[in-house]
Design an enzyme around this catalytic site. Structure first.
Site, PDB file in Angstrom:
ATOM      1  N   ALA A 162       0.820  -1.213   0.000  1.00  0.00           N
ATOM      2  CA  ALA A 162       0.000   0.000   0.000  1.00  0.00           C
ATOM      3  C   ALA A 162       0.852   1.259   0.000  1.00  0.00           C
ATOM      4  O   ALA A 162       0.631   2.191  -0.791  1.00  0.00           O
ATOM      5  CB  ALA A 162      -0.935  -0.008   1.213  1.00  0.00           C
TER       6      ALA A 162
ATOM      7  N   TYR B  43      -2.628 -14.207   2.135  1.00  0.00           N
ATOM      8  CA  TYR B  43      -1.386 -13.543   2.513  1.00  0.00           C
ATOM      9  C   TYR B  43      -0.505 -14.494   3.317  1.00  0.00           C
ATOM     10  O   TYR B  43      -0.989 -15.255   4.151  1.00  0.00           O
ATOM     11  CB  TYR B  43      -1.665 -12.312   3.369  1.00  0.00           C
ATOM     12  CG  TYR B  43      -2.403 -11.202   2.663  1.00  0.00           C
ATOM     13  CD1 TYR B  43      -1.703 -10.243   1.932  1.00  0.00           C
ATOM     14  CD2 TYR B  43      -3.783 -11.100   2.748  1.00  0.00           C
ATOM     15  CE1 TYR B  43      -2.376  -9.211   1.293  1.00  0.00           C
ATOM     16  CE2 TYR B  43      -4.460 -10.072   2.109  1.00  0.00           C
ATOM     17  CZ  TYR B  43      -3.752  -9.137   1.384  1.00  0.00           C
ATOM     18  OH  TYR B  43      -4.417  -8.122   0.749  1.00  0.00           O
TER      19      TYR B  43
ATOM     20  N   ASN C 107      -6.866   2.267   6.417  1.00  0.00           N
ATOM     21  CA  ASN C 107      -6.540   0.995   5.752  1.00  0.00           C
ATOM     22  C   ASN C 107      -6.680  -0.202   6.689  1.00  0.00           C
ATOM     23  O   ASN C 107      -5.761  -1.029   6.804  1.00  0.00           O
ATOM     24  CB  ASN C 107      -5.120   1.065   5.184  1.00  0.00           C
ATOM     25  CG  ASN C 107      -5.080   0.787   3.696  1.00  0.00           C
ATOM     26  OD1 ASN C 107      -5.924   0.064   3.174  1.00  0.00           O
ATOM     27  ND2 ASN C 107      -4.100   1.350   3.014  1.00  0.00           N
TER      28      ASN C 107
ATOM     29  N   LYS D  71     -13.240   8.140   1.461  1.00  0.00           N
ATOM     30  CA  LYS D  71     -13.251   7.489   0.157  1.00  0.00           C
ATOM     31  C   LYS D  71     -14.537   6.675   0.046  1.00  0.00           C
ATOM     32  O   LYS D  71     -14.783   5.786   0.872  1.00  0.00           O
ATOM     33  CB  LYS D  71     -12.018   6.598   0.004  1.00  0.00           C
ATOM     34  CG  LYS D  71     -10.710   7.368   0.041  1.00  0.00           C
ATOM     35  CD  LYS D  71      -9.513   6.456  -0.092  1.00  0.00           C
ATOM     36  CE  LYS D  71      -9.211   5.715   1.187  1.00  0.00           C
ATOM     37  NZ  LYS D  71      -7.940   4.942   1.097  1.00  0.00           N
TER      38      LYS D  71
ATOM     39  N   GLY E 172     -15.642   5.023  -2.872  1.00  0.00           N
ATOM     40  CA  GLY E 172     -15.655   4.102  -4.005  1.00  0.00           C
ATOM     41  C   GLY E 172     -16.307   4.708  -5.233  1.00  0.00           C
ATOM     42  O   GLY E 172     -15.993   5.832  -5.638  1.00  0.00           O
TER      43      GLY E 172
ATOM     44  N   GLY F  30     -17.554   8.293  -5.236  1.00  0.00           N
ATOM     45  CA  GLY F  30     -16.647   9.425  -5.201  1.00  0.00           C
ATOM     46  C   GLY F  30     -15.978   9.586  -3.858  1.00  0.00           C
ATOM     47  O   GLY F  30     -15.577   8.600  -3.223  1.00  0.00           O
TER      48      GLY F  30
ATOM     49  N   GLY G  39      -5.820  -1.625  -5.087  1.00  0.00           N
ATOM     50  CA  GLY G  39      -4.901  -0.493  -5.185  1.00  0.00           C
ATOM     51  C   GLY G  39      -5.552   0.826  -5.507  1.00  0.00           C
ATOM     52  O   GLY G  39      -4.867   1.862  -5.514  1.00  0.00           O
TER      53      GLY G  39
ATOM     54  N   GLY H 240      -7.639   2.665  -3.752  1.00  0.00           N
ATOM     55  CA  GLY H 240      -7.592   3.602  -2.629  1.00  0.00           C
ATOM     56  C   GLY H 240      -6.227   4.224  -2.461  1.00  0.00           C
ATOM     57  O   GLY H 240      -6.105   5.426  -2.173  1.00  0.00           O
ATOM     58  N   ASP H 241      -5.169   3.431  -2.647  1.00  0.00           N
ATOM     59  CA  ASP H 241      -3.810   3.965  -2.546  1.00  0.00           C
ATOM     60  C   ASP H 241      -3.512   4.919  -3.699  1.00  0.00           C
ATOM     61  O   ASP H 241      -2.819   5.924  -3.520  1.00  0.00           O
ATOM     62  CB  ASP H 241      -2.804   2.821  -2.525  1.00  0.00           C
ATOM     63  CG  ASP H 241      -3.048   1.863  -1.375  1.00  0.00           C
ATOM     64  OD1 ASP H 241      -3.289   2.344  -0.251  1.00  0.00           O
ATOM     65  OD2 ASP H 241      -3.012   0.643  -1.597  1.00  0.00           O
TER      66      ASP H 241
END
Length: 319
Positions: free
Chosen positions: A40, A109, A171, A230, A232, A235, A260, A262-263
């Site tokens: 991120a 992960y 996050n 944020k 999505g 907007g 990715g 959002g980053d």
């Protein structure tokens, strides 16, 4: 980034290798795969670098092929990795990503106890931190380990004392820690944060769950001068500590990969902040970067350069 240029933005965190399927279907023998890497904070550094500002990334990677791949990739994007560390005692983490169906991603992960989680305060370059205009951190790194949490807290203290803008993207990752623990730890960062980024569910870690506008305003009362929500496809909006509210629709595009986005949005917002632009222009560039990101497979590969921003001008109905 121009060689020898002090980084305007410094960030720290985890980066890992990514093995992803390239077509819908399960991760199984014979499935076509793509090898890459992601993180991120690294994505934010790349986005800021592509938009013309010097950026640096700090983290721990294994002394292995995956770690070398990450470092080479960041250098190729102009990101300063002079403060990054390679760890002979732990390998680089791994992410497996499969597009199980045409519209459903499944991610696994492998990170616990690996190099990224071993980041510690002594890994930080304090001269780099004190010279930066912006420090960007996320809520992922404090969730990795006690030493990684201490590294974030130390970086924030050093940068803030030097007069840098502190940017914090909540996050929240539920696979790493529960909401109660995350809320307790991350709430401690808010009083030292100038800009906070969150989705509505993340903002609800700290403030009552209400309309996005009310939640953003409530976040500014906890310390940040700017609270960016944020939303999505709906907007984003920004509440400022002086009572201002700025709302921005998303740029309509065909979404290919949401990972990715959002980053990418954060990178655009911070690059515009480094430009000296007002909040409305920060939101504009952030929305464009998010739109570019979702239009291309991968975490950071679709991030735009300044010369490419006009490609989405026709879709930007808010301008």
């Amino acid at each position: 980034m121009t060689t020898g240029t002090p980084p305007a933005l410094v960030t720290l965190g985890e980066a890992m290798a990514v093995v992803a399927t390239v077509a819908p279907g399960p991760l199984a023998t014979g499935a076509p795969l793509r090898l890459g890497w992601a993180g991120a904070e690294a994505t934010v550094a790349i986005g800021v670098s592509r938009l013309g500002h010097a950026a640096a990334w700090t983290g721990r990677l294994g002394e292995d092929a995956a770690g070398a791949m990450v470092l080479a990739g960041l250098r190729a994007e102009g990101v300063d990795v002079s403060a990054a560390r390679t760890d002979p005692a732990a390998p680089t983490g791994l992410m497996l990503r499969e597009r199980r169906t045409a519209d459903r991603l499944r991610v696994s992960y492998y990170r616990a106890g690996l190099a990224g989680s071993r980041l510690a305060p002594e890994d930080l370059d304090e001269a780099q931190l004190t010279g930066a205009r912006v420090l960007h951190v996320t809520g992922i790194t404090p969730a990795l380990s006690a030493t990684a949490r201490a590294a974030v807290e130390h970086a924030v203290a050093v940068a803030r004392a030097a007069g840098a803008v502190v940017s914090f993207d909540v996050n929240h990752r539920e696979r790493l820690w529960g909401r109660a623990e995350a809320a307790e730890v991350l709430a401690g960062l808010l009083p030292y944060t100038d800009i906070v980024f969150a989705g509505p569910e993340e903002a609800a870690l700290f403030v009552p769950e209400e309309s996005p506008e009310r939640m953003a305003r409530a976040l500014t009362r906890l310390g940040p001068a700017q609270a960016v929500l944020k939303l999505g496809a709906r907007g984003a909006l920004v509440a400022t500590g002086d009572g201002g509210l700025h709302i921005r629709p998303a740029v309509p595009v065909t979404a290919v990969d949401p990972v990715g986005a959002g980053d990418a949005f954060v990178s655009g917002y911070l690059a515009a902040a480094l430009d000296g632009s007002p909040v409305e222009e920060r939101l504009h560039l952030a929305a464009l970067c998010g739109a570019f990101a979702v239009s291309v497979p991968g975490d950071w590969e679709g991030l735009p350069r300044r010369t490419e921003l006009g490609l989405l001008a026709a879709q930007d109905i808010s301008r």
